[in-house]
Design a protein around this motif. Structure first.
Motif, PDB file in Angstrom:
ATOM      1  N   ASP A  64       8.943  61.844 196.096  1.00 45.77           N
ATOM      2  CA  ASP A  64      10.018  61.604 195.318  1.00 45.77           C
ATOM      3  C   ASP A  64      11.255  62.486 195.905  1.00 45.77           C
ATOM      4  OD1 ASP A  64      11.521  60.938 192.969  1.00 45.77           O
ATOM      5  OD2 ASP A  64      11.215  63.154 192.232  1.00 45.77           O
ATOM      6  N   SER A  65      10.841  63.787 196.397  1.00 49.10           N
ATOM      7  CA  SER A  65      11.785  64.692 196.816  1.00 49.10           C
ATOM      8  C   SER A  65      12.442  63.788 198.114  1.00 49.10           C
ATOM      9  CB  SER A  65      11.297  66.010 197.110  1.00 49.10           C
ATOM     10  OG  SER A  65      10.371  65.917 197.972  1.00 49.10           O
ATOM     11  N   LYS A  66      11.533  63.493 198.866  1.00 51.84           N
ATOM     12  CA  LYS A  66      12.021  62.862 200.226  1.00 51.84           C
ATOM     13  C   LYS A  66      13.042  61.639 199.763  1.00 51.84           C
ATOM     14  CE  LYS A  66       9.874  65.455 203.092  1.00 51.84           C
ATOM     15  NZ  LYS A  66      10.664  66.564 203.578  1.00 51.84           N
ATOM     16  N   LEU A  67      12.696  60.910 199.010  1.00 52.69           N
ATOM     17  CA  LEU A  67      13.625  59.685 198.536  1.00 52.69           C
ATOM     18  C   LEU A  67      14.784  59.924 197.556  1.00 52.69           C
ATOM     19  CD1 LEU A  67      10.627  57.158 197.814  1.00 52.69           C
ATOM     20  CD2 LEU A  67      12.317  57.260 199.961  1.00 52.69           C
ATOM     21  N   GLU A  68      14.910  61.130 197.172  1.00 49.65           N
ATOM     22  CA  GLU A  68      15.973  61.740 196.330  1.00 49.65           C
ATOM     23  C   GLU A  68      17.424  61.527 196.637  1.00 49.65           C
ATOM     24  OE1 GLU A  68      17.356  65.279 193.287  1.00 49.65           O
ATOM     25  OE2 GLU A  68      15.851  65.626 194.879  1.00 49.65           O
ATOM     26  N   ASN A  69      17.613  61.633 197.785  1.00 49.61           N
ATOM     27  CA  ASN A  69      19.183  61.333 198.360  1.00 49.61           C
ATOM     28  C   ASN A  69      19.194  60.209 199.115  1.00 49.61           C
ATOM     29  OD1 ASN A  69      20.045  63.557 197.143  1.00 49.61           O
ATOM     30  ND2 ASN A  69      19.244  64.830 199.131  1.00 49.61           N
ATOM     31  N   LYS A  70      17.930  59.287 199.447  1.00 46.70           N
ATOM     32  CA  LYS A  70      18.139  58.009 200.151  1.00 46.70           C
ATOM     33  C   LYS A  70      18.613  57.085 199.182  1.00 46.70           C
ATOM     34  CE  LYS A  70      15.523  59.810 203.691  1.00 46.70           C
ATOM     35  NZ  LYS A  70      16.382  60.676 204.253  1.00 46.70           N
ATOM     36  N   ARG A  71      19.083  55.958 199.809  1.00 51.82           N
ATOM     37  CA  ARG A  71      19.615  54.983 198.956  1.00 51.82           C
ATOM     38  C   ARG A  71      18.640  53.646 199.127  1.00 51.82           C
ATOM     39  NH1 ARG A  71      26.013  54.491 198.861  1.00 51.82           N
ATOM     40  NH2 ARG A  71      26.488  56.722 198.430  1.00 51.82           N
ATOM     41  N   VAL A  72      17.443  53.997 198.845  1.00 55.76           N
ATOM     42  CA  VAL A  72      16.263  52.880 198.912  1.00 55.76           C
ATOM     43  C   VAL A  72      16.202  52.590 197.188  1.00 55.76           C
ATOM     44  CG1 VAL A  72      14.057  52.331 199.357  1.00 55.76           C
ATOM     45  CG2 VAL A  72      15.302  53.919 200.670  1.00 55.76           C
ATOM     46  N   TYR A  73      16.669  51.470 196.840  1.00 64.89           N
ATOM     47  CA  TYR A  73      16.653  50.699 195.605  1.00 64.89           C
ATOM     48  C   TYR A  73      15.260  50.769 195.081  1.00 64.89           C
ATOM     49  CZ  TYR A  73      17.379  48.481 191.327  1.00 64.89           C
ATOM     50  OH  TYR A  73      17.452  48.001 189.926  1.00 64.89           O
ATOM     51  N   GLY A  74      14.850  51.292 194.008  1.00 63.53           N
ATOM     52  CA  GLY A  74      13.523  51.346 193.370  1.00 63.53           C
ATOM     53  C   GLY A  74      12.391  51.992 194.005  1.00 63.53           C
ATOM     54  N   ALA A  75      12.550  52.497 195.032  1.00 65.03           N
ATOM     55  CA  ALA A  75      11.521  53.245 195.773  1.00 65.03           C
ATOM     56  C   ALA A  75      10.731  54.319 194.979  1.00 65.03           C
ATOM     57  CB  ALA A  75      11.824  54.072 197.127  1.00 65.03           C
ATOM     58  N   TYR A 159       3.293  62.227 182.796  1.00 66.82           N
ATOM     59  CA  TYR A 159       4.647  62.750 182.091  1.00 66.82           C
ATOM     60  C   TYR A 159       5.446  63.568 182.962  1.00 66.82           C
ATOM     61  CZ  TYR A 159       7.415  65.035 178.600  1.00 66.82           C
ATOM     62  OH  TYR A 159       8.214  65.603 177.812  1.00 66.82           O
ATOM     63  N   SER A 160       4.749  64.545 183.715  1.00 65.69           N
ATOM     64  CA  SER A 160       5.558  65.147 184.618  1.00 65.69           C
ATOM     65  C   SER A 160       6.311  64.326 185.867  1.00 65.69           C
ATOM     66  CB  SER A 160       4.479  66.146 185.581  1.00 65.69           C
ATOM     67  OG  SER A 160       5.167  66.978 186.805  1.00 65.69           O
ATOM     68  N   MET A 161       5.661  63.201 186.343  1.00 65.05           N
ATOM     69  CA  MET A 161       6.324  62.335 187.370  1.00 65.05           C
ATOM     70  C   MET A 161       7.507  61.473 186.746  1.00 65.05           C
ATOM     71  SD  MET A 161       3.167  60.801 189.525  1.00 65.05           S
ATOM     72  CE  MET A 161       1.532  61.376 188.530  1.00 65.05           C
ATOM     73  N   MET A 162       7.249  61.227 185.512  1.00 67.46           N
ATOM     74  CA  MET A 162       8.267  60.305 184.907  1.00 67.46           C
ATOM     75  C   MET A 162       9.465  61.293 184.528  1.00 67.46           C
ATOM     76  SD  MET A 162       9.532  57.679 183.776  1.00 67.46           S
ATOM     77  CE  MET A 162       8.213  56.500 183.254  1.00 67.46           C
ATOM     78  N   GLY A 163       9.273  62.570 184.180  1.00 65.52           N
ATOM     79  CA  GLY A 163      10.134  63.630 184.090  1.00 65.52           C
ATOM     80  C   GLY A 163      11.044  63.577 185.049  1.00 65.52           C
ATOM     81  N   ALA A 164      10.595  63.825 186.438  1.00 65.67           N
ATOM     82  CA  ALA A 164      11.285  63.778 187.461  1.00 65.67           C
ATOM     83  C   ALA A 164      12.072  62.869 187.811  1.00 65.67           C
ATOM     84  CB  ALA A 164      10.227  64.094 188.726  1.00 65.67           C
ATOM     85  N   LEU A 165      11.669  61.286 187.413  1.00 68.43           N
ATOM     86  CA  LEU A 165      12.423  60.369 187.480  1.00 68.43           C
ATOM     87  C   LEU A 165      13.532  60.243 186.743  1.00 68.43           C
ATOM     88  CD1 LEU A 165       9.621  57.540 188.163  1.00 68.43           C
ATOM     89  CD2 LEU A 165      11.313  58.626 190.093  1.00 68.43           C
ATOM     90  N   LEU A 166      13.318  60.576 185.362  1.00 71.88           N
ATOM     91  CA  LEU A 166      14.342  60.337 184.494  1.00 71.88           C
ATOM     92  C   LEU A 166      15.264  61.713 184.551  1.00 71.88           C
ATOM     93  CD1 LEU A 166      12.220  59.220 181.525  1.00 71.88           C
ATOM     94  CD2 LEU A 166      13.542  57.765 182.953  1.00 71.88           C
TER      95      LEU A 166
END
Length: 179
Positions: A64-75, A159-166
């Motif tokens: 998630d941290s690696k993909l945070e600034n990437k523009r890969v839709y839905g990754a 829950y932790s993972m969803m919190g990171a996404l949301l």
């Protein structure tokens, strides 16, 4: 009369056994030493489940941290979905492991009955009616206990993972990005 005095004057309270007496009676009632093996296995299963969930959550957060600034839709959501599948697989493997433990201990005469029993106890559904011998009456408690705690660990990780996404949608855009 205070609540404490009322409680200490209850008729059956004076007849309560000590913890060691109660434990000795339960141990005698079970009548087999194999239950200690099952308890050790339960602890090991919970330990391995916790480690598996930590590894899954850690891999998700790293990705998630690696993909945070990437523009890969839905990754990010795809990685979350993969984490869910891995956690479900870990629970199914634990049900199978409990079925094998019960088969090895010859708790039931047939393997399908053993698998259904393990699944129902692990998920605490309790749908079926199982006639256990007296020595295995504590087995549903042990299996249910591991299932409840394993599901709790999994739920906390998800829950932790969803919190990171949301939580990402609540962050203000970084200056200079134009977004």
């Amino acid at each position: 009369m205070s609540i404490f005095e009322h409680i200490t004057n209850l008729p059956g309270l004076n007849n309560l056994p000590s913890f060691s007496t109660l434990f000795a009676e339960i141990n005698t009632d079970m009548g087999n030493s194999e239950i200690w093996f099952v308890l050790v296995l339960a602890c090991l299963m919970l330990t391995f489940h916790g480690l598996a969930v930590l590894m899954i959550a850690g891999a998700f957060h790293w990705l998630d941290s690696k993909l945070e600034n990437k523009r890969v839709y839905g990754a990010n959501f795809l990685s979350y979905f993969m984490a869910i599948l891995l956690i479900i697989a870990s629970h199914l493997s634990e049900i199978v492991a409990w079925a094998y433990v019960c088969v090895a201990l010859q708790v039931f005469p047939t393997n399908p009955q053993t698998f259904y029993f393990a699944g129902e106890m692990y998920t605490t559904v309790g749908f079926g009616t199982y006639n256990l011998s007296e020595q295995w009456r504590i087995l549903p408690i042990i299996i249910s206990f591991t299932g409840i705690f394993a599901v709790s660990m999994s739920g906390a990780a998800l829950y932790s993972m969803m919190g990171a996404l949301l939580g990402r949608s609540n962050k203000s855009p970084k200056s200079g990005t134009g977004f």
